[in-house]
Design a protein around this motif. Structure first.
Motif, PDB file in Angstrom:
ATOM      1  N   THR A   9       0.845  -1.191   0.000  1.00 53.11           N
ATOM      2  CA  THR A   9       0.000   0.000   0.000  1.00 53.11           C
ATOM      3  C   THR A   9       0.882   1.244   0.000  1.00 53.11           C
ATOM      4  O   THR A   9       1.993   1.235   0.499  1.00 53.11           O
ATOM      5  CB  THR A   9      -0.920   0.032   1.235  1.00 53.11           C
ATOM      6  N   ILE A  41      -9.323  -8.317  -0.463  1.00 49.37           N
ATOM      7  CA  ILE A  41      -8.161  -8.313   0.421  1.00 49.37           C
ATOM      8  C   ILE A  41      -8.368  -7.374   1.600  1.00 49.37           C
ATOM      9  O   ILE A  41      -9.238  -6.508   1.570  1.00 49.37           O
ATOM     10  CB  ILE A  41      -6.866  -7.908  -0.326  1.00 49.37           C
ATOM     11  N   ARG A  42      -7.576  -7.595   2.627  1.00 48.97           N
ATOM     12  CA  ARG A  42      -7.553  -6.671   3.751  1.00 48.97           C
ATOM     13  C   ARG A  42      -6.101  -6.505   4.170  1.00 48.97           C
ATOM     14  O   ARG A  42      -5.234  -7.317   3.849  1.00 48.97           O
ATOM     15  CB  ARG A  42      -8.407  -7.154   4.911  1.00 48.97           C
ATOM     16  N   PHE A  43      -5.858  -5.431   4.881  1.00 44.80           N
ATOM     17  CA  PHE A  43      -4.553  -5.160   5.442  1.00 44.80           C
ATOM     18  C   PHE A  43      -4.708  -5.094   6.953  1.00 44.80           C
ATOM     19  O   PHE A  43      -5.778  -4.772   7.460  1.00 44.80           O
ATOM     20  CB  PHE A  43      -4.000  -3.819   4.929  1.00 44.80           C
ATOM     21  N   PRO A  46      -0.949  -7.542   1.870  1.00 45.28           N
ATOM     22  CA  PRO A  46      -2.369  -7.875   1.706  1.00 45.28           C
ATOM     23  C   PRO A  46      -2.645  -9.319   2.122  1.00 45.28           C
ATOM     24  O   PRO A  46      -1.793 -10.196   1.995  1.00 45.28           O
ATOM     25  CB  PRO A  46      -2.619  -7.668   0.218  1.00 45.28           C
TER      26      PRO A  46
END
Length: 163
Positions: free
Chosen positions: A1, A24-26, A41
């Protein structure tokens, strides 16, 4: 990111991105298993699911290309509510990539759940004037609360010209 995106960690510990089939998530903590010391991710299968997102947008509308979900940190709920309550729908006129901003509040009692949104509901009469390098079109802005469109729908004539 990117460094600009990392500012979301001021209000959320796990931002989600749903875009063109990617889910996706962080996490604000660097990945312990990657041995990189970076935020990486992570694929999302569980909540929120695309059907959860569809509930926010309503069954009649197509999902946008990209959706960002920012579950708020508990101590940020009140400050974010205050900031969003001061925001005027017209802010979307100047955020070319953002078409809808919605806030969903989930409570223990489902009857108290709310969804508030401001959205560009349509763009019509798009014209390009090549001789002066300008675009013009009409935008319709609307505000909704719990799926009911309020009386706040406005039309704006937009003119964009490159200098």
């Amino acid at each position: 990111t990117g460094i600009g995106f990392k500012s979301v960690f001021l209000i959320t510990a796990q931002p989600y991105i749903f875009s063109n089939g990617y889910q996706i998530r962080f996490s604000e903590e660097p990945c312990m298993h990657c041995n990189l010391g970076y935020i990486v991710p992570e694929w999302v299968e569980e909540n929120p699911t695309p059907s959860d997102i569809r509930q926010i947008y309503g069954s009649g509308s197509a999902l946008p290309t990209t959706t960002l979900i920012l579950p708020l940190k508990p101590d940020k709920v009140k400050p974010v509510k205050q900031q969003l309550s001061k925001m005027h729908p017209e802010v979307l006129l100047f955020l070319a990539k953002v078409k809808r901003l919605s806030v969903r509040e989930v409570n223990e009692d489902p009857k108290l759940n709310t969804v508030t949104a401001i959205a560009i509901s349509s763009e019509i009469d798009f014209e390009t004037r090549k001789n002066i390098d300008a675009d013009s079109y009409t935008l319709h802005l609307s505000a909704e609360e719990n799926g009911n469109e309020l009386e706040t729908e406005c039309s704006y004539y937009m003119w964009k010209q490159k200098f």
